[in-house]
Write an enzyme that holds these catalytic residues in place. Structure first.
Site, PDB file in Angstrom:
ATOM      1  N   ASP A 159       0.808  -1.211   0.000  1.00 14.88           N
ATOM      2  CA  ASP A 159       0.000   0.000   0.000  1.00 14.88           C
ATOM      3  C   ASP A 159       0.853   1.278   0.000  1.00 14.88           C
ATOM      4  O   ASP A 159       1.857   1.365   0.717  1.00 14.88           O
ATOM      5  CB  ASP A 159      -0.847  -0.033   1.288  1.00 14.88           C
ATOM      6  CG  ASP A 159      -1.828   1.099   1.410  1.00 14.88           C
ATOM      7  OD1 ASP A 159      -2.828   1.076   0.695  1.00 14.88           O
ATOM      8  OD2 ASP A 159      -1.597   2.007   2.236  1.00 14.88           O
ATOM      9  N   GLU A 185       1.330  -0.315  -4.868  1.00 14.91           N
ATOM     10  CA  GLU A 185       0.366   0.751  -5.154  1.00 14.91           C
ATOM     11  C   GLU A 185       1.040   2.113  -5.053  1.00 14.91           C
ATOM     12  O   GLU A 185       1.523   2.498  -3.986  1.00 14.91           O
ATOM     13  CB  GLU A 185      -0.788   0.726  -4.158  1.00 14.91           C
ATOM     14  CG  GLU A 185      -1.859   1.737  -4.532  1.00 14.91           C
ATOM     15  CD  GLU A 185      -2.469   2.522  -3.382  1.00 14.91           C
ATOM     16  OE1 GLU A 185      -3.571   3.052  -3.567  1.00 14.91           O
ATOM     17  OE2 GLU A 185      -1.832   2.645  -2.321  1.00 14.91           O
TER      18      GLU A 185
HETATM   19  C1  GLC Z   1      -4.185   3.274  -0.165  1.00 10.62           C
HETATM   20  C2  GLC Z   1      -5.443   2.465  -0.030  1.00 10.62           C
HETATM   21  C3  GLC Z   1      -6.518   3.348   0.523  1.00 10.62           C
HETATM   22  C4  GLC Z   1      -6.081   3.851   1.886  1.00 10.62           C
HETATM   23  C5  GLC Z   1      -4.738   4.538   1.797  1.00 10.62           C
HETATM   24  C6  GLC Z   1      -4.153   4.744   3.152  1.00 10.62           C
HETATM   25  O1  GLC Z   1      -4.302   4.284  -1.092  1.00 10.62           O
HETATM   26  O2  GLC Z   1      -5.788   1.880  -1.245  1.00 10.62           O
HETATM   27  O3  GLC Z   1      -7.758   2.701   0.599  1.00 10.62           O
HETATM   28  O4  GLC Z   1      -7.042   4.719   2.401  1.00 10.62           O
HETATM   29  O5  GLC Z   1      -3.796   3.776   1.085  1.00 10.62           O
HETATM   30  O6  GLC Z   1      -3.713   3.516   3.689  1.00 10.62           O
END
Ligand code: GLC
Length: 583
Positions: A232, A301
């Site tokens: 993440d 991500e």
């Molecule tokens: C990422 C996740 C999201 C979350 C953020 C903070 O972007 O996909 O849902 O709120 O990280 O952890």
């Protein structure tokens, strides 16, 4: 002759007719590992299936529906966080990285999920959230109390003491979720950094103890049999130590908005790459030690620039990092009014930047962004699934997109729970709320769409579930689900793994791409991204006097599979996509 010229010559001999940019990067079957040509199906656990009637999805619910994934032809799933959490950001605020959130189940439930998935041939990827923990995590409590060994687990700063004796945060950085990225801690008498909500303090990766603690977390879950991690918010992992004010972006006049500054000191720092490469080594070492299970992988991500994402795959020194740095271009760079050139450009640019020897990946949706039906219109659902599932490499589907589920935008302020939406207030919440895309999965036309037996579900069910649900789509003659399943079936053929790739805008509104390989029938995908019928001539693109035979057509199509079509005058309805064989 310079080496690069020799390479280009060799290239064109080996791959006649292919453009550099159009090449599939895995050229031989031997080279293709499981994760290089898989559909990763994202499950949002809270909304997938509730097994105990509390209105919240859970692990047993997921396990009970794994046969559905298998039947659809899905062989890998990634789960949004299932770990212990106060649920301020619905699991992205973790208070214990190696415990299961009680409302989702127990460790035994998790082990059963893994075993069932294994028996069904489904690999399970977990969400790993390293940038921040919950403020309820023991580490944070110990760090706030300056307990020896934990003092620097998080990013603490004194802030600025003003002449009038009041304090201000150390700099002008805003949090992604609105407001200052700094929060004053009374106990420790210092500010701590939080790039997301104030209940999500940022861990300090300049401290080797933090890196070690997180390595232990990774190994814990690998030993439980997971196939890897979706990592993440990786581009937020490091901040510049100078903690200087960021320059203003000019995009917003509100100092509390994330758009207010250019994030040159708080995002995308070069150290991110080192940590990704460190985790890659951890995974590779584990895979080498446990060769009886498939390669363990990471997907990362980051909403970041192409050069950065390409470096995540492999840096300029040839050091490998993320197996799959998520490619969000279909979410961020094309929309309902994009034309054929925009789509072609977005596909090509990924392939151009991706270093050779890696797998392309295409993400069509997730729990943070509006659904396909809401971004492109519900008439585009089949065409977008055709695009996603016939491109070379990896496809990522968010649960419900196989049915064309729609955002439920009418969720009231009272029912709104998403933190960035709550932060901006009642006037503006609809603009940023992610709740509409997280409503319960629509299994059937029964109570709560078959998701839960509870009187009230954690988010309301979209009222369109009476017509739009899996059961109905399974029973129908033709449906989004059946189109999706046919596409997954088609992906199993060798041409979809090996086929070399060309894409072109045939006209302003229609683009086409083909997958071809010696001794295989070429597969062509043709997509009309306009709201009007379009007539196209594909003979030049096909470059052979052959016929098109429909392999998969959408719900709104006049064509049926097996039908032959003349390539010289092909009519496509509004938003229609077609997948054909060349015979
Ligand atoms: C990422 C996740 C999201 C979350 C953020 C903070 O972007 O996909 O849902 O709120 O990280 O952890």
């Amino acid at each position: 002759m310079p080496a690069s010229l020799i390479q280009i010559l060799l290239f064109s001999l080996l791959y006649p007719g292919s453009t550099m940019s159009g090449l599939v990067r895995s050229d031989t079957e031997d080279f293709i590992d499981w994760w290089q040509h898989t559909v990763f199906y994202q499950i949002y656990p809270r909304s997938f299936k509730d097994s105990n009637g509390d209105g919240i999805g859970d692990l047993r619910g997921i396990t009970s529906m794994l046969p559905y994934l298998a039947e659809t032809g899905i062989t890998a799933t990634w789960l949004s966080p299932i770990f212990q959490s106060p649920m301020v950001d619905f699991g992205y605020d973790i208070s214990d990285y190696t415990e299961i959130q009680p409302e989702y189940g127990t460790m035994q439930d998790f082990e059963e999920l893994i075993d069932t998935a294994y028996d069904l041939g489904i690999k399970v990827i977990l969400d790993f959230v390293p940038n921040h923990s919950s403020d309820q995590h023991e580490w944070f409590k110990k760090s706030a109390a300056r307990m020896p060994g934990y003092e620097d687990f998080y990013v603490w700063e004194d802030g600025i003491l003003k002449e009038d004796g009041t304090r201000a945060p150390p700099n002008n950085w805003p949090s992604v979720f609105y407001g200052s990225a700094w929060e004053w801690h009374e106990g420790r008498q210092q500010y701590y950094l939080h790039q997301f909500t104030k209940e999500q303090p940022d861990l300090n990766y300049r401290n080797p103890k933090v890196v070690q603690a997180m390595d232990d977390v990774i190994l814990f879950w690998l030993n439980k049999g997971v196939a890897g991690f979706r990592i993440d918010a990786v581009n937020h992992l490091f901040e510049d130590e100078s903690l200087m004010d960021e320059p203003l972006s000019g995009k917003s006049t509100d100092p509390l908005s994330y758009d207010y500054t250019k994030h040159i000191y708080s995002r995308d720092l070069p150290e991110v790459l080192d940590l990704i490469q460190h985790w890659r080594k951890l995974l590779d070492d584990f895979s080498a030690k446990h060769p009886q299970r498939p390669t363990r992988i990471m997907m990362t991500e980051a909403y970041a620039g192409l050069t950065q994402l390409a470096d995540y795959y492999e840096d300029s020194e040839g050091v490998r990092g993320s197996h799959l740095p998520f490619n969000f271009h279909f979410i961020t760079d094309v929309k309902g009014d994009s034309d054929a050139r925009d789509f072609v450009y977005n596909v090509e640019k990924w392939l151009i930047y991706m270093p050779r020897g890696h797998a392309a990946n295409w993400v069509m949706g997730n729990h943070d962004n509006p659904r396909v039906a809401s971004r492109f219109g519900s008439a585009s659902v089949d065409a977008m699934n055709m695009l996603l599932l016939t491109l070379p490499g990896v496809a990522v589907t968010y649960n419900g997109e196989e049915l064309g589920m729609e955002d439920y935008r009418e969720i009231s302020w009272q029912d709104t729970v998403d933190p960035p939406a709550r932060n901006v207030g009642e006037e503006l919440y609809k603009e940023v709320s992610r709740d509409p895309v997280r409503t319960p999965f629509q299994w059937s036309n029964k109570k709560n769409a078959g998701f839960s037996s509870a009187p009230k579900t954690w988010l309301p069910v979209h009222p369109n579930y009476l017509e739009l649900n899996l059961e109905a789509q399974m029973a129908a003659n033709k449906s989004h689900y059946q189109v999706y399943k046919d596409l997954i079936d088609l992906r199993k053929s060798a041409i979809m793994r090996l086929g070399r790739f060309n894409i072109e805008a045939i006209s302003r509104w229609v683009f086409a791409f083909k997958r071809s390989y010696p001794n295989f029938e070429t597969i062509i995908t043709i997509i009309n991204v306009s709201d009007k019928e379009q007539l196209v001539n594909l003979t030049e693109f096909i470059n052979q006097p052959k016929k098109l035979v429909v392999e998969v057509s959408g719900v709104n199509s006049n064509y049926h599979s097996g039908q032959s079509l003349a390539a010289s005058a092909l009519s496509l309805g509004a938003r229609e996509g077609l997948v054909c064989r060349l015979v």
